[in-house]
Write an enzyme that holds these catalytic residues in place. Structure first.
Site, PDB file in Angstrom:
ATOM      1  N   GLN A 183      12.457   7.329  -3.875  1.00 56.55           N
ATOM      2  CA  GLN A 183      13.149   7.569  -5.138  1.00 56.55           C
ATOM      3  C   GLN A 183      12.126   7.855  -6.243  1.00 56.55           C
ATOM      4  OE1 GLN A 183      16.622   7.713  -5.594  1.00 56.55           O
ATOM      5  NE2 GLN A 183      16.000   8.498  -7.588  1.00 56.55           N
ATOM      6  N   LYS A 229      23.708   6.096  -3.447  1.00 57.80           N
ATOM      7  CA  LYS A 229      23.327   6.622  -2.137  1.00 57.80           C
ATOM      8  C   LYS A 229      23.714   5.630  -1.038  1.00 57.80           C
ATOM      9  CE  LYS A 229      19.712   9.466  -4.074  1.00 57.80           C
ATOM     10  NZ  LYS A 229      18.346   9.551  -4.582  1.00 57.80           N
ATOM     11  N   ASP A 276      15.078  14.964   1.378  1.00 61.84           N
ATOM     12  CA  ASP A 276      15.162  15.509   0.022  1.00 61.84           C
ATOM     13  C   ASP A 276      14.703  16.965  -0.029  1.00 61.84           C
ATOM     14  OD1 ASP A 276      16.222  13.971  -1.976  1.00 61.84           O
ATOM     15  OD2 ASP A 276      14.394  12.833  -2.352  1.00 61.84           O
TER      16      ASP A 276
END
Ligand code: NAP
Length: 285
Positions: A96, A52, A119
């Site tokens: 995460q 990322k 997300d």
């Protein structure tokens, strides 16, 4: 023989478009920012976060990774999220997953400002998607919809079967296909006669996490087969949920693993960071 859906190539093209948007914003002195919160030392998470970071850099997005020890408390992590919720330089916040067992994932997701939830996992954004008023969308199914778009694969009126009902892939995938006027069947581990159900699909999306589970018996000739799975075989090689060699001669389109869905997921994350930035800075929301 199926036509290959080259996720890597599609992702590269989309990333170039996103980079151009970032450059346009930079000319107005607007700099999209993404903060990634990483707890502990999970090896897979370390790889995802590194990817990322690398992609953000390539596109010109300002990204920072905040690393916390495995021992961080839930309250401390939520306090960190709260700080970034208010930090104007970050338009996207990503925690995460997975988190250590002592931290309640639900509470952490709820703590993220839904406007910065790149997300698309916050229940507010899930609800918005369900209600047909999307804000951010879980990146994997969003990326799959882009693949359909690029290949001009018709969805309206088609039979779509999704295998797997996770909140991050299967469920939002089913909703997106429904929004695109497909007739959707969402299946899972309790589905009876799964191969038979799958073999009716014009569009088959597989997200279960079991290497080479989907064999030729699951496939309608000419079907579009999207393989989300990422599994390691005995030799440590990355393999999908679909037995590619067996399915590819029958399918109409197929995604490879690696180089299929994976690169799309990360690309949509970057795109959503830029979209969130534009909304926050230009539209003040
Ligand atoms: P998950 O949360 O573990 O969910 C798996 C789903 O598959 C569940 O709904 C489960 O059913 C269903 N399932 C399990 N075994 C099954 C079986 N034998 N028959 C039918 N359904 C079965 O997994 P996930 O997070 O959605 O991820 C799925 C896979 O995609 C994993 O390999 C993951 O690594 C990969 N993934 C890839 C990307 C990417 O960017 N390429 C992104 C996310 C995930 P129940 O609900 O009944 O238990």
């Amino acid at each position: 023989m199926a036509q290959l859906i080259d996720g890597k190539k599609i992702a590269e093209n989309l990333q170039q478009e996103t980079a151009a948007q970032v450059a346009e914003l930079a000319a107005k002195n607007i700099h999209p920012g993404l903060v990634v919160l990483l707890v502990g030392e999970n090896p897979a998470s370390q790889i995802y976060v590194r990817n990322k970071e690398r992609t953000a850099k390539k596109i010109g997005i300002h990204s920072e990774v905040k690393r916390y020890p495995e021992t961080i408390t839930e309250a401390e992590l939520i306090a960190e999220i709260d700080y970034f919720n208010k930090a104007d330089e970050f338009h996207g916040i990503l925690v995460q997953l997975p988190l250590p067992a002592h931290i309640n994932e639900e509470k952490v997701l709820l703590a993220i400002n839904p406007l910065k939830d790149v997300d698309g996992f916050h229940p507010m954004n899930m609800g918005r998607l369900f209600a047909g008023m999307p804000h951010t969308i879980p990146c994997t199914p969003y990326g799959i919809m882009k693949m359909f778009e690029v290949h001009e694969i018709p969805l309206a009126g088609k039979q779509a079967v999704v295998i797997g009902r996770s909140n991050i892939v299967g469920k939002p995938m089913a909703i997106l296909l429904l929004e695109a006027d497909a007739t959707v069947t969402l299946t899972h581990s309790k589905t009876e006669d799964l191969a038979n159900v799958a073999s009716k699909a014009d569009i088959l999306v597989v997200a279960i996490g079991k290497g080479h589970f989907v064999t030729k018996e699951f496939i309608k000739p000419g079907a579009v087969v999207i393989d989300v799975g990422m599994n390691r075989n005995e030799e440590g090689k990355l393999i999908g949920d679909v037995k590619f060699d067996e399915v590819e001669p029958i399918a109409g389109y197929i995604t490879p693993v690696p180089g299929g869905v994976g690169p799309m997921t990360i690309t949509m994350l970057m795109q959503q960071t830029v979209e969130c930035c534009k909304r926050q800075v230009l539209e003040h929301k």
